[in-house]
Design a protein around this motif. Structure first.
Motif, PDB file in Angstrom:
ATOM      1  N   PHE A  86       0.334   8.335   6.723  1.00  8.00           N
ATOM      2  CA  PHE A  86       0.345   8.199   5.308  1.00  8.00           C
ATOM      3  C   PHE A  86      -0.768   7.645   4.766  1.00  8.00           C
ATOM      4  CE2 PHE A  86       2.901   6.451   1.636  1.00  8.00           C
ATOM      5  CZ  PHE A  86       3.383   7.370   0.998  1.00  8.00           C
ATOM      6  N   VAL A 126       2.492   1.631  -3.613  1.00 12.40           N
ATOM      7  CA  VAL A 126       1.640   2.024  -4.493  1.00 12.40           C
ATOM      8  C   VAL A 126       1.443   3.514  -4.333  1.00 12.40           C
ATOM      9  CG1 VAL A 126      -0.851   1.877  -5.431  1.00 12.40           C
ATOM     10  CG2 VAL A 126       0.588  -0.092  -5.301  1.00 12.40           C
ATOM     11  N   MET A 127       1.283   3.882  -2.906  1.00 11.82           N
ATOM     12  CA  MET A 127       0.879   5.363  -2.834  1.00 11.82           C
ATOM     13  C   MET A 127       2.153   6.186  -3.019  1.00 11.82           C
ATOM     14  SD  MET A 127      -2.219   5.095  -2.064  1.00 11.82           S
ATOM     15  CE  MET A 127      -3.377   3.904  -1.516  1.00 11.82           C
ATOM     16  N   ALA A 128       3.524   5.896  -2.800  1.00 13.89           N
ATOM     17  CA  ALA A 128       4.442   6.637  -3.106  1.00 13.89           C
ATOM     18  C   ALA A 128       4.506   6.778  -4.648  1.00 13.89           C
ATOM     19  CB  ALA A 128       5.684   5.966  -2.633  1.00 13.89           C
ATOM     20  N   VAL A 129       4.321   5.491  -5.499  1.00 13.34           N
ATOM     21  CA  VAL A 129       4.269   5.794  -6.927  1.00 13.34           C
ATOM     22  C   VAL A 129       3.519   6.909  -7.227  1.00 13.34           C
ATOM     23  CG1 VAL A 129       3.713   4.473  -8.962  1.00 13.34           C
ATOM     24  CG2 VAL A 129       5.029   3.211  -7.179  1.00 13.34           C
ATOM     25  N   LEU A 168      -3.169   9.687   1.978  1.00 11.21           N
ATOM     26  CA  LEU A 168      -3.596   9.020   0.784  1.00 11.21           C
ATOM     27  C   LEU A 168      -5.072   9.040   0.427  1.00 11.21           C
ATOM     28  CD1 LEU A 168      -0.943   6.611   1.018  1.00 11.21           C
ATOM     29  CD2 LEU A 168      -1.252   8.407  -0.673  1.00 11.21           C
ATOM     30  N   VAL A 196       0.856  -1.092   0.033  1.00 15.89           N
ATOM     31  CA  VAL A 196      -0.128   0.118  -0.019  1.00 15.89           C
ATOM     32  C   VAL A 196       0.795   1.294  -0.221  1.00 15.89           C
ATOM     33  CG1 VAL A 196      -1.732   1.510   1.200  1.00 15.89           C
ATOM     34  CG2 VAL A 196      -1.974  -1.109   1.098  1.00 15.89           C
ATOM     35  N   ILE A 250      -5.999  -7.223   0.883  1.00 18.65           N
ATOM     36  CA  ILE A 250      -4.766  -6.111   1.148  1.00 18.65           C
ATOM     37  C   ILE A 250      -5.225  -5.051   2.390  1.00 18.65           C
ATOM     38  CG2 ILE A 250      -3.242  -4.138   0.221  1.00 18.65           C
ATOM     39  CD1 ILE A 250      -2.945  -5.919  -1.743  1.00 18.65           C
TER      40      ILE A 250
END
Lengths: 286, 306
Positions: free
Chosen positions: B117, A24-27, B121, A21, B94
């Motif tokens: 984080f 993916v978010m860093a991407v 998001l 997770v 997930i």
């Protein structure tokens, strides 16, 4: 596999999922910042220059109209929504209404929160058609305000609920009216209220579906309350499907601006919450 | 005199009290009024369509061509269900595993870091996810995944949308699941570990079962979110109103039907009515899911008394 091996395997799995997770978010953030940053570095002026006459076709000029449109729509919308949200949340406190009533209203607020934004867009558009107006800045403001209202109210209600009871008791004890007590409670709950308003603002500035049909999707500078306007998310949406490379590049630059604003707002809301907390009875001392 | 300017007289204070009470009461009822207004508007505006066409026939017809006055909603309904189910299948495991990591494994700084984080998001606008997907997920699906299955595809389609929606909705499901896991009383963990269960056994047989309704309601809310998602599907689904015959096929979802047809066709009253009816279908489904989630959460709350 014995039970300890299972336990280890499971621990690895849980960590892997969290890692995925975060990765993916860093991407997502990384791609936005790099691609948008490249476009902006090449020509930073596109953020503040008005669109040319062939903007939609060739990307002449910049997207200042969307930056202004976002500010002119989401700013007033947040103000309207904030006043309504604080009032509603105050009424839901036990001084004014019963537990049952506030439960019922909270149920409606939850349902409104979950309503797809496109539905708000369609709803406001039907009003536009009904009154015989055309899509404009004004109806964009209404659509965003309606969209933000349940979000802010839930946050503010939560904040007021967590305000210490001693504030309420001592103000009543001094002979205050309900309204005066409500003001003091709001002051004690200020960090939560400010954070809620900022979160509402952040959600409002990022939403495209509500303003897609209500603000007008114009490619000119906004020049009146009843003139068409556009916002950054709508610009990103429209530009991303353009055949012109230049126009698509603007979508990445605009999303860079948008993500910086949204991340900045969240950081500010955290910092403010931390700063305010030290002035609040029972708050943490920073 | 200082006294009369600093502290207003009692009469004035009571007047303020009465006026403010009136205003606050109105604001209190505003949420209900807004809800009622939305429902009434959507229903009222859908009536022209409903009085001319049979609902069953529209829901089962595959023929969508507003310019010819044929309104078959089946392709969009199938597309929406595909996308919602697929993203849930990808996102849920997930999300639950990550929630377990945050609630039960992570400690101290790591926990603050990962969970803040994920909060951040959840706040990123979905149009940005769509834009990033255009350069990351679309080529991935079109150039690598599709040839692997022997399909030719541009990369725009059901699978791409599902993948991206799974990413969009995961942070939201994680924070709700973490909330219900963390609300469980610590005695549950202590008791289970005390009788010799391993951490994994505690999580699986005790904590997941105890927080089950809360996690399930998070999944329901996530499903509702994906069902009503507009911008990401509109950017990535390809926009052909057909029943998708494979995962790589393009299609249409209910919200994208509104986006792709509203602009040019809203001047025709019956089409306008059809698209507003799509909005009505959306809210009804999303509200049903939400209501289910609310009931589950209420049950959970009563069971653990928090």
């Amino acid at each position: 596999m014995d039970r300890y091996a299972k336990q280890r395997a499971f621990g690895v799995l849980a960590r892997a999922a969290a890692g995925l997770v975060v990765f993916v978010m860093a991407v997502v953030i990384g791609v936005t910042i790099f691609r948008g940053g490249r476009v902006l570095l090449a020509d930073p002026s596109i953020v503040v220059s008005p669109p040319g006459s062939r903007y939609a076709l060739e990307g002449t000029g910049g997207f200042f109209h969307a930056v202004l449109g976002s500010a002119f729509i989401v700013g007033p919308a947040t103000l309207v929504s904030m006043i309504l949200a604080i009032s509603t949340a105050t009424y839901l406190q036990s001084d004014y209404s019963s537990e049952r009533f506030s439960d019922a209203v909270n149920m409606f607020l939850n349902v409104l929160w979950a309503t797809p934004p496109i539905v708000y867009g369609v709803f406001v558009l039907t009003i536009v058609i009904a009154v015989g107006a055309r899509t404009s800045l004004f109806f964009g403001i209404i659509a965003i305000a309606v969209f933000q209202y349940p979000i802010m109210t839930r946050y503010i209600d939560e904040a007021l609920r967590s305000a210490p009871d001693t504030v309420r008791e001592s103000t009543y004890g001094l002979g205050a009216t309900r309204f005066e007590t409500a003001k003091m409670t709001a002051r004690a709950a200020l960090p939560g209220i400010v954070a809620g308003v900022i979160m509402g603002f952040a959600r409002g500035i990022g939403d495209a579906a509500t303003v897609l049909f209500t603000a007008g999707r114009s490619t000119n500078m906004p020049n009146g309350l009843f003139e068409p306007a556009t916002t950054l998310p709508v610009l990103i949406f429209d530009n991303s499907m353009s055949f012109n490379e230049e126009v698509r590049a603007h979508a990445y630059a605009a999303s860079f601006v948008l993500i910086v604003v949204v991340l900045g707002l969240i950081v500010v809301s955290r910092l403010l919450a931390g700063r305010f907390a030290q002035y609040v009875p029972g708050g943490r001392h920073a | 005199m200082a006294e009369s300017t600093d502290t207003p007289r009692l009469g004035q204070r009571l007047r303020i009290e009465r006026v403010s009470e009136l205003w606050l009461r109105m604001a209190g009822y505003f949420a209900i009024a807004l809800f009622a207004l939305i429902v009434l508007t959507l229903v009222h505006r859908s009536l022209p369509l409903l009085s001319e066409y049979s609902v069953v026939q529209m829901l089962t017809s595959t023929d969508w061509d507003p310019s010819q006055n044929s309104f078959g909603f089946l392709p969009a309904i199938v597309g929406t269900v595909y996308v919602a189910v697929l993203s849930m299948l990808m996102g849920t495991p997930i999300a639950i595993l990550t929630a377990i990591y945050i609630a039960e494994y992570a400690e101290g700084r790591m926990k603050t870091l990962v969970s803040s984080f994920i909060d951040v998001l959840a706040a990123i606008p979905s149009v940005i996810f769509g834009l990033v997907a255009l350069v990351v997920v679309v080529p991935l699906v079109g150039d690598y995944l599709a040839p692997l299955f022997g399909a030719s595809a541009t990369g725009l389609g059901i699978l791409t949308v599902s993948l991206v929606m799974a990413i969009v909705v995961t942070p939201f499901m994680i924070s709700l699941s973490v909330e219900s896991l963390e609300a469980l009383p610590d005695e549950l963990r202590e008791t289970s570990l005390g009788v010799g269960a391993t951490k994994w056994e505690t999580i699986r047989s005790v904590l997941l079962r105890a927080a089950g309704p809360g996690i399930f309601s998070a999944v329901l809310l996530g499903f509702g979110r994906v069902f009503g998602a507009t911008i990401v599907p509109a950017m990535l689904i390809g926009g052909q109103t057909q029943i998708p015959d494979s995962l790589f096929a393009t299609g249409q979802t209910l919200p994208t039907l509104i986006v792709s047809d509203f602009g040019e066709l809203m001047s025709i009253p019956i089409t306008q009515s059809a698209l507003i009816f799509v909005g009505l279908m959306l809210v009804v489904v999303v509200w049903i899911f939400n209501f289910g989630a609310m009931l589950l959460q209420r049950r959970l709350r009563r069971r653990w008394q928090y």
